[in-house]
Design a protein around this motif. Structure first.
Motif, PDB file in Angstrom:
ATOM      1  N   GLN A 148      27.836  34.219  40.522  1.00 46.44           N
ATOM      2  CA  GLN A 148      28.367  34.386  41.869  1.00 46.44           C
ATOM      3  C   GLN A 148      29.026  35.757  41.966  1.00 46.44           C
ATOM      4  O   GLN A 148      29.395  36.342  40.948  1.00 46.44           O
ATOM      5  CB  GLN A 148      29.410  33.296  42.162  1.00 46.44           C
ATOM      6  N   PRO A 149      29.173  36.271  43.173  1.00 42.51           N
ATOM      7  CA  PRO A 149      29.875  37.561  43.301  1.00 42.51           C
ATOM      8  C   PRO A 149      31.284  37.465  42.720  1.00 42.51           C
ATOM      9  O   PRO A 149      31.946  36.433  42.839  1.00 42.51           O
ATOM     10  CB  PRO A 149      29.932  37.787  44.811  1.00 42.51           C
ATOM     11  N   ASP A 150      31.719  38.522  42.053  1.00 47.07           N
ATOM     12  CA  ASP A 150      33.060  38.544  41.480  1.00 47.07           C
ATOM     13  C   ASP A 150      34.101  38.560  42.591  1.00 47.07           C
ATOM     14  O   ASP A 150      33.910  39.225  43.609  1.00 47.07           O
ATOM     15  CB  ASP A 150      33.246  39.789  40.610  1.00 47.07           C
ATOM     16  N   PRO A 151      35.191  37.851  42.396  1.00 49.39           N
ATOM     17  CA  PRO A 151      36.293  37.935  43.366  1.00 49.39           C
ATOM     18  C   PRO A 151      36.792  39.379  43.442  1.00 49.39           C
ATOM     19  O   PRO A 151      36.620  40.153  42.492  1.00 49.39           O
ATOM     20  CB  PRO A 151      37.363  37.021  42.799  1.00 49.39           C
ATOM     21  N   ALA A 152      37.404  39.730  44.524  1.00 47.82           N
ATOM     22  CA  ALA A 152      37.919  41.088  44.706  1.00 47.82           C
ATOM     23  C   ALA A 152      38.811  41.481  43.529  1.00 47.82           C
ATOM     24  O   ALA A 152      39.642  40.709  43.072  1.00 47.82           O
ATOM     25  CB  ALA A 152      38.700  41.177  46.001  1.00 47.82           C
ATOM     26  N   GLY A 153      38.595  42.679  43.031  1.00 49.03           N
ATOM     27  CA  GLY A 153      39.435  43.199  41.954  1.00 49.03           C
ATOM     28  C   GLY A 153      39.025  42.784  40.560  1.00 49.03           C
ATOM     29  O   GLY A 153      39.745  43.065  39.615  1.00 49.03           O
ATOM     30  N   THR A 154      37.887  42.094  40.420  1.00 47.77           N
ATOM     31  CA  THR A 154      37.443  41.710  39.077  1.00 47.77           C
ATOM     32  C   THR A 154      36.124  42.386  38.748  1.00 47.77           C
ATOM     33  O   THR A 154      35.400  42.834  39.620  1.00 47.77           O
ATOM     34  CB  THR A 154      37.263  40.188  38.949  1.00 47.77           C
ATOM     35  N   SER A 155      35.839  42.451  37.483  1.00 50.34           N
ATOM     36  CA  SER A 155      34.576  42.979  36.991  1.00 50.34           C
ATOM     37  C   SER A 155      34.435  42.492  35.558  1.00 50.34           C
ATOM     38  O   SER A 155      35.431  42.085  34.942  1.00 50.34           O
ATOM     39  CB  SER A 155      34.561  44.510  37.028  1.00 50.34           C
ATOM     40  N   PRO A 156      33.227  42.527  35.000  1.00 55.84           N
ATOM     41  CA  PRO A 156      33.096  42.132  33.591  1.00 55.84           C
ATOM     42  C   PRO A 156      33.998  42.953  32.669  1.00 55.84           C
ATOM     43  O   PRO A 156      34.593  42.419  31.740  1.00 55.84           O
ATOM     44  CB  PRO A 156      31.614  42.352  33.294  1.00 55.84           C
ATOM     45  N   ALA A 157      34.133  44.255  32.933  1.00 52.78           N
ATOM     46  CA  ALA A 157      34.984  45.101  32.080  1.00 52.78           C
ATOM     47  C   ALA A 157      36.454  44.683  32.203  1.00 52.78           C
ATOM     48  O   ALA A 157      37.164  44.598  31.197  1.00 52.78           O
ATOM     49  CB  ALA A 157      34.806  46.570  32.457  1.00 52.78           C
ATOM     50  N   ALA A 158      36.904  44.419  33.426  1.00 53.32           N
ATOM     51  CA  ALA A 158      38.299  44.004  33.625  1.00 53.32           C
ATOM     52  C   ALA A 158      38.549  42.634  33.001  1.00 53.32           C
ATOM     53  O   ALA A 158      39.603  42.409  32.387  1.00 53.32           O
ATOM     54  CB  ALA A 158      38.632  43.977  35.114  1.00 53.32           C
TER      55      ALA A 158
END
Length: 69
Positions: free
Chosen positions: A4-14
């Motif tokens: 699913q799309p990542d919630p705002a402010g998230t990413s795999p790196a974060a």
């Protein structure tokens, strides 16, 4: 397990950085994840699953294999 799309402010790196920080702070003890840690872990598990299995990520065999490892 479909990404699913990542919630705002998230990413795999974060998410990875957050989890590595939690593990490092544990100092060799067992790591207990709260909601703030479980959500990034779940997003990363789904990311890994869809990367490994690609178009077959939603198949029964892929899901069963994912839960086994």
């Amino acid at each position: 397990m479909v990404r699913q799309p990542d919630p705002a402010g998230t990413s795999p790196a974060a998410d990875t950085a957050l989890l590595l920080g939690v593990i490092d702070a544990a100092g060799g003890r067992d790591v207990a994840l709260d909601t703030a840690g479980r959500d990034p872990l779940r997003r990363l598990q789904t990311e890994w699953h869809t990367t490994i299995y690609g178009d077959k990520a939603a198949s029964g065999d892929a899901l069963l294999s994912s839960f086994l490892y």
